[in-house]
Design an enzyme around this catalytic site. Structure first.
Site, PDB file in Angstrom:
ATOM      1  N   GLN A  27      45.456  63.881  -5.013  1.00 37.43           N
ATOM      2  CA  GLN A  27      46.726  63.166  -4.940  1.00 37.43           C
ATOM      3  C   GLN A  27      47.670  63.824  -3.933  1.00 37.43           C
ATOM      4  OE1 GLN A  27      47.903  62.228  -8.872  1.00 37.43           O
ATOM      5  NE2 GLN A  27      49.799  61.223  -8.306  1.00 37.43           N
TER       6      GLN A  27
ATOM      7  N   ARG B 289      42.166  58.878 -16.713  1.00 34.15           N
ATOM      8  CA  ARG B 289      42.839  60.132 -16.380  1.00 34.15           C
ATOM      9  C   ARG B 289      44.210  59.847 -15.778  1.00 34.15           C
ATOM     10  NH1 ARG B 289      43.244  63.592 -11.677  1.00 34.15           N
ATOM     11  NH2 ARG B 289      42.913  65.826 -12.146  1.00 34.15           N
TER      12      ARG B 289
ATOM     13  N   HIS C 208      47.896  70.306 -14.905  1.00 35.94           N
ATOM     14  CA  HIS C 208      47.112  71.539 -14.807  1.00 35.94           C
ATOM     15  C   HIS C 208      47.798  72.695 -15.537  1.00 35.94           C
ATOM     16  CE1 HIS C 208      44.155  69.711 -12.227  1.00 35.94           C
ATOM     17  NE2 HIS C 208      45.109  69.265 -11.433  1.00 35.94           N
TER      18      HIS C 208
ATOM     19  N   GLN D 226      39.643  70.754 -16.905  1.00 31.05           N
ATOM     20  CA  GLN D 226      40.376  70.654 -15.650  1.00 31.05           C
ATOM     21  C   GLN D 226      41.831  70.233 -15.829  1.00 31.05           C
ATOM     22  OE1 GLN D 226      40.743  67.465 -13.055  1.00 31.05           O
ATOM     23  NE2 GLN D 226      39.612  68.401 -11.371  1.00 31.05           N
TER      24      GLN D 226
END
Length: 296
Positions: free
Chosen positions: A11, A115, A190, A239
């Protein structure tokens, strides 16, 4: 022999013209776009031209990039190109797994769509890119500041921190940094604050059949090459809450003897990151069919 890595951006690399060349120069693109629209419920072509959605919104960005980059993978493979290793930055890891034939296009797009929806719905967090800092000072500040983590370790002089807004601000007050750039994101990606979204996403991952990779994969959270399907899935499960260890990825590729890489997708973000970390690896971009033809 020269070893080559295929690298896939995430992204931030998107732009409205990224589909244009594929639609005119690669005949399978139209059918693949129609397949994607049937899965997504909206058209990536329409999104890129501004007719629907917002290409810079996570909900639309991630599926659009997955489509574009997967088409470039197909075009490379049709011309006999192969990789010695594959890796992707955040979202790009899903394209790396598609390239390594861990799952097919439909499976990958459905995973990316889910996601993107979960990340788009996340709230209450903040991410800031830091450029120009003392790494030891930053590490000490993170260790002493609850609720903020190192989300992306992009190159020795550029990282992204992620966490609760007040914690991010507290950390910034502790360190000297040349530039601190807030990212336009909805949540603390994250980081452990994505745990709820990650748990929901894990149920979908568990339902998907992963195959052994045809090219060794370096995952973001554990950049050690593997072809093992179960290990790849376990690492992918981590992840969303784990750090993107791109500096370690670059060093692992160099240690494995990689001297050239292809950045497959729009933009040249990864080329810059690799150059600053492992200048011995030469990175060339593959964003159009013409650029692809010149390499194969």
């Amino acid at each position: 022999m020269t070893k080559t890595a295929w690298l896939f951006p995430g992204q931030g690399s998107q732009h409205p013209e990224m589909m244009a060349d594929l639609l005119t120069a690669y005949p399978p693109a139209k059918e693949r776009c129609e397949q994607a629209a049937a899965i997504l419920g909206w058209s990536v072509i329409d999104c890129c031209t501004g007719c629907i959605g917002n290409l810079d919104q996570t909900l639309y960005t991630q599926p659009s990039l997955f489509l574009v980059e997967s088409l470039l993978v197909d075009a490379l493979k049709e011309r006999g190109a192969k990789a010695d290793f594959v890796a992707g930055h955040s979202l790009g890891e899903y394209v790396a797994l598609y390239a390594a034939e861990v799952f097919d296009f439909e499976t990958g797009l459905k995973l990316v769509q889910r996601r993107a929806a979960l990340m788009n719905a996340a709230g209450g967090g903040k991410m800031v890119a830091l450029i120009g800092f003392d790494r030891q000072e930053l590490q000490q500040a993170i260790a002493s500041t609850p609720n903020v983590v190192l989300a992306n370790d992009n190159h020795p002089g550029q990282v992204v921190i992620s966490g609760l807004p007040e914690a991010v601000e507290a950390l910034l007050a502790k360190i000297k940094v040349k530039r601190a750039v807030p990212l336009n994101v909805s949540g603390a990606f994250h980081s452990p604050f994505m745990a709820t979204a990650a748990a929901t996403f894990a149920t979908l991952l568990d339902e998907c059949q992963f195959q052994a990779a045809v090219f060794p994969v370096l995952n973001n959270v554990e950049p050690e090459p593997t072809t093992d399907a179960a290990l790849i899935k376990a690492r992918l499960r981590s992840q969303m809450t784990g750090s993107v260890r791109w500096v370690d990825t670059c060093h692992a590729l160099a240690a494995a003897g990689v001297t050239q890489a292809l950045e497959i997708g729009p933009g040249n973000v990864l080329a810059g990151l690799v150059k600053r970390t492992t200048p011995e690896i030469n990175v060339r971009g593959v964003a159009t069919i013409a650029s692809l033809e010149s390499l194969v």
